[in-house]
Design a protein around this motif. Structure first.
Motif, mmCIF file in Angstrom:
data_model
loop_
_atom_site.group_PDB
_atom_site.id
_atom_site.type_symbol
_atom_site.label_atom_id
_atom_site.label_comp_id
_atom_site.label_asym_id
_atom_site.label_seq_id
_atom_site.Cartn_x
_atom_site.Cartn_y
_atom_site.Cartn_z
ATOM 1 N N ALA A 102 0.588 -1.422 -0.006
ATOM 2 C CA ALA A 102 0.175 -0.185 0.204
ATOM 3 C C ALA A 102 0.711 1.078 0.429
ATOM 4 O O ALA A 102 0.296 2.276 -0.536
ATOM 5 C CB ALA A 102 -1.098 0.074 1.226
ATOM 6 N N THR A 106 2.505 1.061 -3.988
ATOM 7 C CA THR A 106 1.700 2.251 -4.603
ATOM 8 C C THR A 106 1.894 3.404 -6.161
ATOM 9 O O THR A 106 1.832 3.122 -6.927
ATOM 10 C CB THR A 106 0.113 2.319 -3.777
ATOM 11 O OG1 THR A 106 0.129 1.217 -3.148
ATOM 12 C CG2 THR A 106 -0.214 3.362 -4.808
ATOM 13 N N THR A 127 -3.439 -2.246 -6.517
ATOM 14 C CA THR A 127 -2.373 -2.474 -4.920
ATOM 15 C C THR A 127 -3.044 -2.297 -3.718
ATOM 16 O O THR A 127 -3.168 -3.339 -3.171
ATOM 17 C CB THR A 127 -1.396 -1.223 -5.172
ATOM 18 O OG1 THR A 127 -2.144 0.013 -4.674
ATOM 19 C CG2 THR A 127 -0.628 -1.157 -5.920
ATOM 20 N N ILE A 128 -4.697 -1.576 -3.564
ATOM 21 C CA ILE A 128 -4.885 -1.164 -2.174
ATOM 22 C C ILE A 128 -5.542 -2.920 -2.392
ATOM 23 O O ILE A 128 -6.322 -3.330 -1.398
ATOM 24 C CB ILE A 128 -5.429 -0.435 -2.576
ATOM 25 C CG1 ILE A 128 -6.185 -0.725 -1.500
ATOM 26 C CG2 ILE A 128 -6.863 -0.279 -3.727
ATOM 27 C CD1 ILE A 128 -5.290 -0.367 0.072
ATOM 28 N N THR A 348 -5.108 0.770 3.820
ATOM 29 C CA THR A 348 -6.135 1.614 2.984
ATOM 30 C C THR A 348 -5.823 3.461 3.177
ATOM 31 O O THR A 348 -6.220 3.839 2.359
ATOM 32 C CB THR A 348 -7.431 1.159 2.980
ATOM 33 O OG1 THR A 348 -7.579 -0.563 2.744
ATOM 34 C CG2 THR A 348 -8.413 1.290 1.942
ATOM 35 N N TRP A 351 -2.430 4.559 1.716
ATOM 36 C CA TRP A 351 -2.963 4.155 0.046
ATOM 37 C C TRP A 351 -3.439 5.871 -0.486
ATOM 38 O O TRP A 351 -3.765 6.049 -1.655
ATOM 39 C CB TRP A 351 -3.664 2.911 0.078
ATOM 40 C CG TRP A 351 -3.878 2.192 -1.389
ATOM 41 C CD1 TRP A 351 -3.221 2.411 -2.584
ATOM 42 C CD2 TRP A 351 -5.155 3.039 -2.231
ATOM 43 N NE1 TRP A 351 -3.524 2.463 -4.038
ATOM 44 C CE2 TRP A 351 -5.650 2.802 -3.555
ATOM 45 C CE3 TRP A 351 -6.583 3.651 -2.026
ATOM 46 C CZ2 TRP A 351 -6.298 2.983 -4.539
ATOM 47 C CZ3 TRP A 351 -7.681 4.034 -3.066
ATOM 48 C CH2 TRP A 351 -7.600 4.102 -4.454
ATOM 49 N N SER A 354 -1.064 8.245 -0.481
ATOM 50 C CA SER A 354 -0.774 7.966 -0.961
ATOM 51 C C SER A 354 -1.454 8.654 -2.865
ATOM 52 O O SER A 354 -0.248 9.559 -3.317
ATOM 53 C CB SER A 354 0.003 6.604 -1.573
ATOM 54 O OG SER A 354 0.967 6.498 -2.611
ATOM 55 N N CYS A 355 -1.928 8.767 -2.792
ATOM 56 C CA CYS A 355 -3.359 8.333 -3.957
ATOM 57 C C CYS A 355 -2.859 9.996 -4.096
ATOM 58 O O CYS A 355 -2.963 10.887 -5.121
ATOM 59 C CB CYS A 355 -3.933 8.088 -4.354
ATOM 60 S SG CYS A 355 -4.668 6.287 -4.658
#
Length: 390
Positions: A102, A106, A127-128, A348, A351, A354-355
């Protein structure tokens, strides 16, 4: 410093403070608090080791090199790239922990997207989802697995022997949902992608040291070496290499203090709540039939409501150790199930951050609906595989 702390950091610190208050006021006896913390001491050593190993492996460009070569090997074929990406994400999760997938994999996959002119969202969702659903096979794959190892009474090899079929089913179901909702041509629009140009790694010595440390860590797991020792030794190899070649990369930021605080606070708060009524509520939710499907559903429901780590520890407390299959079903629920809400697992939450940093927009409605579909279909099928091979 306080300005740099985010909302998640405040929650983690608040959880630890609440746990210390419980101990100070006697709501959690000091002896029980000490026993709880001694139980997770090896776990904290593992967490530090595996995160440092993963962070420095990323800095050594090992993940970047693998991702770029996957795209080249796919030769512009999306179906081939899809299989390669799901295999890569699954293997990283299985052997290097879901948080590695994650947090570290990612951004690597997202960086690959513009180079190969690939839509970022399919790579991000790969990835998640697999960070969660591919975390059943080994004790190191997920923190919940490590939490349950002593009570379940299986070593790493025996654990893998019980979980290989559920793991295979959960990955296959996840792949089906990924293709249907994110990877098929109607979702990605392009017929083919452009293979990226391979770039040389910055430091071959660091690359070799990190790759070797990861392989040694995986070999140690297969040889049934204690996970904390294996992670610490592998991390030490990479730290020494960086100390010689690029010392400026070795900072205190490598130590996952947020995760250490969260886990420590969790193991003070949940035992306290269990003493004061939570255990009775969990027993009522599970019922008296020891049904693995119901157990997995309870674990998944609680994980999506409050996070999978407190959900697992709360439910595990009321399941006797001799009910091994029920404990394994709970792991299925708290590992495969947390794919619906953004807070269902720590992976999550990380993640999503990161997004955000990589400017990847995740449509929340789509995330919730497709995740709910994956949980509703994947959970019973995975539990079926567990029961069928028991």
């Amino acid at each position: 410093m306080w300005r740099r702390l985010g909302v998640l950091d405040g929650i983690r610190i608040g959880l630890l403070v609440l746990g210390l208050v419980f101990v100070a006021t006697g709501l959690l006896p000091l002896r029980e608090a000490g026993a709880s913390l001694s139980e997770i001491a090896p776990l904290l050593v593992f967490l530090v080791g595996i995160i440092v190993l993963a962070e420095l492996t990323k800095e050594a460009q090992v993940f970047d090199a693998i991702a770029a070569r996957m795209a080249v090997f796919g030769r512009g074929d999306y179906a081939a790239l899809f299989v390669l990406c799901t295999a890569f994400a699954s293997l990283v999760t299985i052997f290097l922990n879901l948080d590695t997938t994650a947090v570290l994999l990612t951004p690597v996959m997202l960086a690959l997207a513009p180079k190969a002119r690939i839509a970022a969202l399919p790579l991000a969702m790969t990835t998640i989802w697999l960070a969660n659903t591919a975390s059943l096979l080994l004790p190191v794959s997920n923190l919940t697995n490590l939490l349950g190892m002593e009570k379940i009474g299986l070593d790493a090899q025996a654990f893998a022997g019980r979980m290989w079929a559920p793991q295979l089913v959960s990955i296959l179901v996840t792949m089906a949902f990924l293709w249907a909702f994110y990877w098929r041509r109607g979702e990605r629009r392009d017929l083919r992608y452009t293979p990226p140009v391979l770039e040389p790694v910055a430091d071959r010595v660091l690359f070799a040291a990190a790759a070797t440390a990861c392989l040694l860590f995986i070999g140690a797991l297969l040889a049934d070496v204690e996970v904390g020792v294996a992670a610490a030794v592998a991390a030490l190899i990479v730290v020494v290499a960086f100390a010689v070649r690029d010392r400026r990369r070795l900072t205190w930021a490598l130590v996952p203090w947020q995760l250490l605080i969260f886990v420590t606070g969790l193991f003070l708060v949940v035992p306290t709540l269990s003493r004061w009524g939570l255990a009775d509520l969990m027993a009522w939710l599970l019922g008296t039939g020891h049904d693995p499907y119901r157990t997995a559903a309870v674990g998944a429901g609680l994980a999506n409501a409050i996070n999978n780590l407190p959900a697992y520890t709360a439910v595990e407390a009321v399941i006797p150790g001799e009910r091994q299959d029920q404990l394994l079903a709970l792991l299925v629920g708290t590992n495969v199930g947390p794919v619906v809400t953004p807070w269902a697992s720590l992976a999550t939450l990380l993640w999503f951050e990161s997004c955000r940093r990589n400017d990847v927009k995740v449509p929340m409605g789509r995330f919730l609906l497709t995740g709910a579909g994956l949980a509703v279909v994947g959970l019973p099928l995975t539990v079926w595989a567990l029961v069928a091979t028991s």
